[in-house]
Scaffold this motif. Structure first.
Motif, PDB file in Angstrom:
ATOM      1  N   PRO A 484       0.817  -1.220   0.000  1.00  0.00           N
ATOM      2  CA  PRO A 484       0.000   0.000   0.000  1.00  0.00           C
ATOM      3  C   PRO A 484       0.852   1.272   0.000  1.00  0.00           C
ATOM      4  N   ASP A 485       1.951   1.252   0.756  1.00  0.00           N
ATOM      5  CA  ASP A 485       2.787   2.452   0.798  1.00  0.00           C
ATOM      6  C   ASP A 485       3.563   2.649  -0.495  1.00  0.00           C
ATOM      7  N   LEU A 486       4.017   1.548  -1.090  1.00  0.00           N
ATOM      8  CA  LEU A 486       4.733   1.681  -2.358  1.00  0.00           C
ATOM      9  C   LEU A 486       3.797   2.249  -3.415  1.00  0.00           C
ATOM     10  N   ARG A 487       2.535   1.825  -3.367  1.00  0.00           N
ATOM     11  CA  ARG A 487       1.577   2.378  -4.327  1.00  0.00           C
ATOM     12  C   ARG A 487       1.334   3.845  -4.037  1.00  0.00           C
ATOM     13  N   ALA A 488       1.248   4.181  -2.758  1.00  0.00           N
ATOM     14  CA  ALA A 488       0.986   5.580  -2.395  1.00  0.00           C
ATOM     15  C   ALA A 488       2.096   6.504  -2.896  1.00  0.00           C
ATOM     16  N   ILE A 489       3.305   5.975  -2.980  1.00  0.00           N
ATOM     17  CA  ILE A 489       4.427   6.833  -3.340  1.00  0.00           C
ATOM     18  C   ILE A 489       4.633   6.896  -4.855  1.00  0.00           C
ATOM     19  N   GLY A 490       3.843   6.102  -5.602  1.00  0.00           N
ATOM     20  CA  GLY A 490       3.918   6.226  -7.061  1.00  0.00           C
ATOM     21  C   GLY A 490       4.262   4.957  -7.815  1.00  0.00           C
ATOM     22  N   PHE A 491       4.469   3.852  -7.121  1.00  0.00           N
ATOM     23  CA  PHE A 491       4.714   2.602  -7.842  1.00  0.00           C
ATOM     24  C   PHE A 491       3.390   2.030  -8.335  1.00  0.00           C
ATOM     25  N   ASP A 492       3.392   1.569  -9.578  1.00  0.00           N
ATOM     26  CA  ASP A 492       2.252   0.822 -10.071  1.00  0.00           C
ATOM     27  C   ASP A 492       2.694  -0.635 -10.153  1.00  0.00           C
ATOM     28  N   LEU A 493       2.236  -1.428  -9.188  1.00  0.00           N
ATOM     29  CA  LEU A 493       2.740  -2.795  -9.024  1.00  0.00           C
ATOM     30  C   LEU A 493       1.588  -3.776  -9.076  1.00  0.00           C
ATOM     31  N   GLU A 494       1.772  -4.879  -9.784  1.00  0.00           N
ATOM     32  CA  GLU A 494       0.773  -5.943  -9.742  1.00  0.00           C
ATOM     33  C   GLU A 494       1.481  -7.254  -9.498  1.00  0.00           C
ATOM     34  N   GLN A 495       0.891  -8.091  -8.661  1.00  0.00           N
ATOM     35  CA  GLN A 495       1.507  -9.398  -8.468  1.00  0.00           C
ATOM     36  C   GLN A 495       1.291 -10.224  -9.728  1.00  0.00           C
ATOM     37  N   LEU A 496       2.372 -10.861 -10.170  1.00  0.00           N
ATOM     38  CA  LEU A 496       2.334 -11.587 -11.430  1.00  0.00           C
ATOM     39  C   LEU A 496       2.233 -13.080 -11.154  1.00  0.00           C
ATOM     40  N   THR A 497       3.152 -13.580 -10.369  1.00  0.00           N
ATOM     41  CA  THR A 497       3.181 -14.989  -9.997  1.00  0.00           C
ATOM     42  C   THR A 497       3.372 -15.013  -8.490  1.00  0.00           C
ATOM     43  N   PRO A 498       3.317 -16.232  -7.878  1.00  0.00           N
ATOM     44  CA  PRO A 498       3.513 -16.250  -6.421  1.00  0.00           C
ATOM     45  C   PRO A 498       4.829 -15.620  -5.982  1.00  0.00           C
ATOM     46  N   ASN A 499       5.802 -15.506  -6.867  1.00  0.00           N
ATOM     47  CA  ASN A 499       7.010 -14.833  -6.397  1.00  0.00           C
ATOM     48  C   ASN A 499       7.532 -13.735  -7.320  1.00  0.00           C
ATOM     49  N   SER A 500       6.593 -13.080  -7.991  1.00  0.00           N
ATOM     50  CA  SER A 500       7.056 -11.917  -8.754  1.00  0.00           C
ATOM     51  C   SER A 500       5.971 -10.855  -8.888  1.00  0.00           C
ATOM     52  N   PHE A 501       6.443  -9.640  -9.115  1.00  0.00           N
ATOM     53  CA  PHE A 501       5.551  -8.520  -9.365  1.00  0.00           C
ATOM     54  C   PHE A 501       5.929  -7.897 -10.705  1.00  0.00           C
ATOM     55  N   SER A 502       4.944  -7.337 -11.401  1.00  0.00           N
ATOM     56  CA  SER A 502       5.325  -6.534 -12.560  1.00  0.00           C
ATOM     57  C   SER A 502       5.177  -5.063 -12.166  1.00  0.00           C
ATOM     58  N   ILE A 503       6.131  -4.276 -12.635  1.00  0.00           N
ATOM     59  CA  ILE A 503       6.141  -2.853 -12.292  1.00  0.00           C
ATOM     60  C   ILE A 503       5.807  -2.061 -13.548  1.00  0.00           C
ATOM     61  N   GLN A 504       4.672  -1.366 -13.505  1.00  0.00           N
ATOM     62  CA  GLN A 504       4.270  -0.607 -14.684  1.00  0.00           C
ATOM     63  C   GLN A 504       4.498   0.894 -14.549  1.00  0.00           C
ATOM     64  N   GLY A 505       4.639   1.312 -13.317  1.00  0.00           N
ATOM     65  CA  GLY A 505       4.878   2.738 -13.116  1.00  0.00           C
ATOM     66  C   GLY A 505       5.768   2.933 -11.902  1.00  0.00           C
ATOM     67  N   ILE A 506       6.513   4.038 -11.886  1.00  0.00           N
ATOM     68  CA  ILE A 506       7.440   4.289 -10.787  1.00  0.00           C
ATOM     69  C   ILE A 506       7.313   5.742 -10.322  1.00  0.00           C
ATOM     70  N   PRO A 507       7.783   6.034  -9.117  1.00  0.00           N
ATOM     71  CA  PRO A 507       7.733   7.423  -8.654  1.00  0.00           C
ATOM     72  C   PRO A 507       8.453   8.339  -9.644  1.00  0.00           C
ATOM     73  N   ALA A 508       7.869   9.482  -9.900  1.00  0.00           N
ATOM     74  CA  ALA A 508       8.367  10.355 -10.954  1.00  0.00           C
ATOM     75  C   ALA A 508       9.828  10.760 -10.753  1.00  0.00           C
ATOM     76  N   GLN A 509      10.257  10.829  -9.518  1.00  0.00           N
ATOM     77  CA  GLN A 509      11.626  11.312  -9.252  1.00  0.00           C
ATOM     78  C   GLN A 509      12.685  10.257  -9.568  1.00  0.00           C
ATOM     79  N   LEU A 510      12.230   9.018  -9.775  1.00  0.00           N
ATOM     80  CA  LEU A 510      13.173   7.912  -9.875  1.00  0.00           C
ATOM     81  C   LEU A 510      13.555   7.657 -11.334  1.00  0.00           C
ATOM     82  N   ALA A 511      14.853   7.352 -11.558  1.00  0.00           N
ATOM     83  CA  ALA A 511      15.244   7.002 -12.923  1.00  0.00           C
ATOM     84  C   ALA A 511      14.914   5.537 -13.167  1.00  0.00           C
ATOM     85  N   ASN A 512      14.428   5.267 -14.359  1.00  0.00           N
ATOM     86  CA  ASN A 512      13.963   3.944 -14.720  1.00  0.00           C
ATOM     87  C   ASN A 512      14.955   2.822 -14.426  1.00  0.00           C
TER      88      ASN A 512
END
Ligand code: ADP
Ligand code: MG
Length: 598
Positions: A484-512
């Motif tokens: 919840p906090d990572l999402r609040a700060i700007g991460f767009d995260l979805e759980q993909l498999t039991p041990n992975s997440f896909s990241i579709q968006g990141i906090p604007a200040q962060l370099a890819n």
């Protein structure tokens, strides 16, 4: 065919052990608490290789009968409670009856124990829940438990242990938490044949001195003033550092009803009481003990949690703050404290219980901590101490002369230039301010991230190509907690498999390119530092993001960029050092510059 079956005890114990015994320090805590529950007056702790090889606890407590010695290692075997009702009148540290069962499931345990009334004692040896030896033996009254090769049969846990240095620090921290509330019990702590601590029985103050002071000098606690307040709701007593003795690294301890607790909200109360009295990067040390009716707190039901909820945290916040201020106001030689402003200090609302009424508090204004001093160190308290303070009509009378520090520059208009791709130099009234560009930017970003976390207003930047974050099982659990906090700060995260997440968006200040390492760093910091509360893990998130988003050394800055960083840095409440104590700003006074030409 039926497919459900009961797990053998040894397996069940191993699973449960993961919860109770996470590292050598948790094992030590359980063993020492058992010794204290058994009424020991002397406890010796012997450790080898930070607990990896050996953790031994020897006590002179009540010991166990032959039958009890065997039962003690069974799950839910306890002598401390009989029925659910007993939970509300606990007098002991332990009560769940899980610790020994958990420890023997993941280590090789050898115990000898004898009660006063028995001629012979009992020796018991258990390896990974299997009893390999039980026989009568001759041994002193009390209990001696040796835990060898912790996690020998759980390679994953063993692998996750940190360096000996870190695990030893954890052991000592856990040990401090206990010894500071049992000053009447004597303790020793030996590591790899070296005596690290030798703590004779004494008062709380002597115990603090023995743990943190320089054993030869006996001066540590004279840097403190006593606090004491009794109200209907809570009694508070303890010791808080005089402002002039504050340090950069502080010892901050709260205890409630004889147990250590963490309480960030109450910490804030103490810090508020010191506001305006400490230099920027200084922290107050304190040792504060609360006594409160057991029904007014949520008992520490989980053995590894040190957070405790109080029924009326806002009132206690005020009582605590008033009590600290009063002590500081009366006895410190620090700058003045204006009690009239007390009512206008804003009391932050704790995360829970937002709608509690504040009853009247009664603080004893006549309390004089020095009255108890003589009793604590009778031979050292000066007889006529009061005369020492005569003639001081108020702290304002004291002129403290220190060399003049350069002023804070006006970031909007002052000159500044970059030096060596690493520093920003700002001439100011009275000297020169040298700023570390990366640290300055990191501090600014950290504050910004923390604010965004609080207000749920992180700015997101969509990724063109999603990144995949793969995590081991235990980090997945952490990740879910932080989500919840990572999402609040700007991460767009979805759980993909039991041990992975896909990241579709990141906090604007962060370099890819730095996203994956940054997230890995945050997770490992959260784990390593035991950040269990939202306040704590948010700090780790903010810190981790700030570190990786901050401009690196070597990057050339435009004047606008420099000015922006300097302006935002100087607005931070504490800008001279980072939250981790690193120097951000160094001041060179005119005098110091002048000296170079003499
Ligand atoms: P708990 O402390 O929650 O009861 P433990 O598994 O830690 O559970 O201990 C189980 C029991 O073993 C205790 O209730 C106590 O009766 C006994 N015991 C453990 N350690 C000691 C000790 N050092 N001295 C005497 N009795 C002990
Ligand atoms: Mg116990």
């Amino acid at each position: 065919m039926d497919i459900i079956h009961l797990l053998p005890d040894s397996v069940a114990n191993q699973i449960a052990a993961g919860e109770v015994i996470q590292r050598p320090a948790s094992c030590l805590k359980e063993l020492v608490e058992n010794s204290l529950d058994a009424g020991a007056t002397r406890v010796q702790v012997i450790v080898r290789d930070a607990g990896r090889t050996l953790l031994q606890v020897i006590d002179d407590g009540m010991g166990m009968s032959e039958m009890d010695a065997r039962l003690a290692f069974e799950r839910h075997a306890t002598s401390k409670i009989r029925e659910a009702q007993d939970l509300f009148s606990l007098r002991t540290m332990g009560f769940r009856g899980e610790a020994l069962a958990s420890i023997c499931a993941v280590a090789q345990v050898e115990m000898t124990t004898r009660r006063k009334e028995d001629e012979t004692g009992t020796l018991l040896e258990i390896h990974g829940s299997d009893v390999v030896r039980q026989e009568p033996c001759s041994c002193p009254i009390g209990t001696n438990i040796k835990v060898s090769n912790l996690f020998f049969n759980v390679p994953v846990r063993r692998k996750f242990l940190k360096t000996d240095q870190t695990e030893l620090r954890n052991l000592l921290n856990e040990f401090y938490h206990i010894v500071l509330v049992y000053p009447k019990v004597s303790f020793t702590f030996v590591h790899n044949d070296e005596i690290l601590l030798e703590l004779p029985a004494g008062t709380e103050k002597q115990r603090i001195e023995a743990v943190f002071g320089n054993p030869k000098k006996n001066v540590y606690t004279s840097a403190f003033v006593d606090i004491k307040t009794d109200t209907e709701l809570v009694s508070i007593h303890g010791f808080v550092v005089k402002p002039e003795n504050a340090t950069r690294k502080a010892e901050q301890y709260f205890f409630v009803n004889g147990r250590y607790m963490r309480h960030p909200y109450f910490t804030k109360a103490v810090l508020t009481a010191y506001s305006g009295m400490l230099g920027n990067d200084y922290q107050p040390s304190f040792f504060i003990y609360f006594d409160i009716a057991p029904e007014a707190i949520d008992v520490n039901i989980h053995p590894t949690k040190t957070e405790i909820k109080f029924a009326d945290e806002q009132t206690i916040f005020q009582i605590l703050m008033a009590s600290v201020r009063e002590a500081l106001g009366k006895f410190s030689l620090a700058p003045t404290i204006d009690f009239d402003t007390q009512g206008s200090i804003e009391i932050p609302v704790p995360q829970t219980n937002r709608s509690v009424n504040r009853p009247q508090m009664s603080v004893d204004p006549n309390y004089n901590p020095f009255h108890t001093r003589g009793a604590i160190y009778p031979d050292r308290a000066p007889k006529n101490w009061e005369s020492l303070y005569e003639g001081l009509s108020g702290p304002r009378d004291l002129e403290i002369s220190t060399p003049r520090e350069p002023d804070i520059p006006d970031a909007e208009s002052c000159a500044m230039w970059q030096y060596g791709g690493k520093y920003i130099f700002v001439p100011t009234e009275g000297g020169l301010m040298l700023i570390n560009q990366h640290r300055a930017h990191a501090a600014v970003l950290r504050a910004q991230f923390l604010e965004q976390l609080g207000t749920n207003q992180g700015a997101m930047q969509q990724l063109l190509f999603p990144e995949i974050l793969e995590l081991p099982q235990d980090e997945m659990v952490l990740m879910t907690q932080l989500l919840p906090d990572l999402r609040a700060i700007g991460f767009d995260l979805e759980q993909l498999t039991p041990n992975s997440f896909s990241i579709q968006g990141i906090p604007a200040q962060l370099a890819n390119q730095s996203v994956l390492p940054t997230l890995h760093t945050i997770l490992s910091q959260v784990r390593e530092r035991g950040a269990n509360t939202q306040v704590e893990w948010r700090e780790q998130i903010a810190q981790g993001l700030a570190e990786s988003a901050a401009i690196p050394y070597g990057q050339t800055l435009t004047e606008t960029e420099m000015r922006d960083i300097v302006r935002r840095l100087l607005q931070l409440p504490s800008y001279r050092r980072s939250s981790e104590g690193k120097i951000i700003v160094s001041l060179l006074s005119d005098e110091e510059i002048g000296k170079r030409f003499m």
